[in-house]
Enzyme design. Sequence first.
Site, PDB file in Angstrom:
ATOM      1  N   TYR A  80      40.457  42.245  37.949  1.00  0.00           N
ATOM      2  CA  TYR A  80      39.144  42.727  37.499  1.00  0.00           C
ATOM      3  C   TYR A  80      38.591  41.876  36.353  1.00  0.00           C
ATOM      4  O   TYR A  80      39.329  41.235  35.630  1.00  0.00           O
ATOM      5  CB  TYR A  80      39.254  44.178  37.012  1.00  0.00           C
ATOM      6  CG  TYR A  80      39.216  45.227  38.090  1.00  0.00           C
ATOM      7  CD1 TYR A  80      39.020  44.900  39.425  1.00  0.00           C
ATOM      8  CD2 TYR A  80      39.390  46.579  37.772  1.00  0.00           C
ATOM      9  CE1 TYR A  80      38.991  45.871  40.409  1.00  0.00           C
ATOM     10  CE2 TYR A  80      39.364  47.565  38.752  1.00  0.00           C
ATOM     11  CZ  TYR A  80      39.169  47.198  40.070  1.00  0.00           C
ATOM     12  OH  TYR A  80      39.150  48.171  41.026  1.00  0.00           O
ATOM     13  N   GLU A  81      37.281  41.943  36.169  1.00  0.00           N
ATOM     14  CA  GLU A  81      36.594  41.291  35.046  1.00  0.00           C
ATOM     15  C   GLU A  81      36.899  39.802  34.969  1.00  0.00           C
ATOM     16  O   GLU A  81      37.057  39.239  33.883  1.00  0.00           O
ATOM     17  CB  GLU A  81      36.966  41.973  33.723  1.00  0.00           C
ATOM     18  CG  GLU A  81      36.623  43.446  33.660  1.00  0.00           C
ATOM     19  CD  GLU A  81      35.123  43.700  33.794  1.00  0.00           C
ATOM     20  OE1 GLU A  81      34.332  42.834  33.387  1.00  0.00           O
ATOM     21  OE2 GLU A  81      34.753  44.762  34.318  1.00  0.00           O
ATOM     22  N   GLY A  82      36.973  39.165  36.120  1.00  0.00           N
ATOM     23  CA  GLY A  82      37.306  37.740  36.165  1.00  0.00           C
ATOM     24  C   GLY A  82      38.799  37.560  36.337  1.00  0.00           C
ATOM     25  O   GLY A  82      39.580  37.959  35.480  1.00  0.00           O
TER      26      GLY A  82
ATOM     27  N   GLN B 228      39.269  32.998  34.357  1.00  0.00           N
ATOM     28  CA  GLN B 228      39.355  32.947  32.895  1.00  0.00           C
ATOM     29  C   GLN B 228      39.899  31.599  32.440  1.00  0.00           C
ATOM     30  O   GLN B 228      39.435  31.015  31.448  1.00  0.00           O
ATOM     31  CB  GLN B 228      40.254  34.079  32.381  1.00  0.00           C
ATOM     32  CG  GLN B 228      39.751  35.478  32.666  1.00  0.00           C
ATOM     33  CD  GLN B 228      38.478  35.821  31.917  1.00  0.00           C
ATOM     34  OE1 GLN B 228      38.196  35.248  30.860  1.00  0.00           O
ATOM     35  NE2 GLN B 228      37.707  36.759  32.443  1.00  0.00           N
TER      36      GLN B 228
ATOM     37  N   LYS C 259      42.442  37.669  27.227  1.00  0.00           N
ATOM     38  CA  LYS C 259      42.333  38.416  28.486  1.00  0.00           C
ATOM     39  C   LYS C 259      43.491  38.076  29.403  1.00  0.00           C
ATOM     40  O   LYS C 259      44.132  38.961  29.976  1.00  0.00           O
ATOM     41  CB  LYS C 259      40.996  38.097  29.146  1.00  0.00           C
ATOM     42  CG  LYS C 259      40.550  39.120  30.201  1.00  0.00           C
ATOM     43  CD  LYS C 259      41.121  38.861  31.578  1.00  0.00           C
ATOM     44  CE  LYS C 259      40.538  39.811  32.608  1.00  0.00           C
ATOM     45  NZ  LYS C 259      41.168  39.648  33.941  1.00  0.00           N
TER      46      LYS C 259
END
Length: 290
Positions: free
Chosen positions: A117-119, A124, A75
């Site tokens: 976004y999404e962490g 992460q 990610k």
Amino acid sequence: QGVAVEKGKDPGAERAPIVAHPDVRNMLLTMKALTEGMRGLIYATAFYSDMAHHGPEETRPRYRELVDLLTPVAKNAGAEQGFEVTRLGVQVLGGVGFTEEFPLAQHLRDTKIASIYEGTTGIQALDLVTRKLRLRGGALFATLLAEIGDLQAERARLPSVRQAIAAWAEARETLQRTVASLHHLAEELGPREGVFHATDVCTYFGDVMCAYYLLKMALIAEDKLRALAGGDGLDGARLRALALDSEEARFYFNKIKTAEHYVFQILPRGKAIAAKVQSRNFAALEAVLE
């Protein structure tokens, strides 16, 4: 866009296309290396996920460990290095790339959201350092090291590829020592110091993994080029000549050069990350910012 650097003192020299300039070629191959390295990491993580859900029962736990460990790495690599690729694209094109009506300028802004976004990148990285690397006494990391242990310099035919694999192996070992240092920092100084370099270490993790997959591609490319050369021995000059005459050979030749570029021009930033961890300097934690 100026004359070729080797003709810089010739007033009658013709203007050269920007791809002839070393700085531009460096940026272009960096864009290619980052993109293909990220693809290798993301595709491999997706494969591990498939195997964790649909592979033989006895191998599923191993693949689950690989997915768990590599998810935050993939990610972050995709988000941060994807942004870097678009930044370099704007730089290559100069003023044209910067104009608002040009698509690349919009891509630069759009890509930035991936690290939010999404962490966020920091979240992460915390997941990697505080959870994934510590689970079951580092068992996930041990599984990954076993997975990538198949890459050995003696498998390569070209001296330049052997050198690249040897340099990658050194970087992998430095990453192992750096991960151990994070654990020691947390134990000796506290949790804040233990995660201070989490984002940097996650970046280094991604670099080592991207380089691994690029080098695996380079080994395949060597075999393909040998077949195209009629089974004869390989040498860099002959392969470059072959690449100039054949689109297929050019594809494989550039796969090798992309892997070499990543190892020698991108991966070395890991040494700086390791040095930061070893410095044990936490000025940002000590500064009065409130």
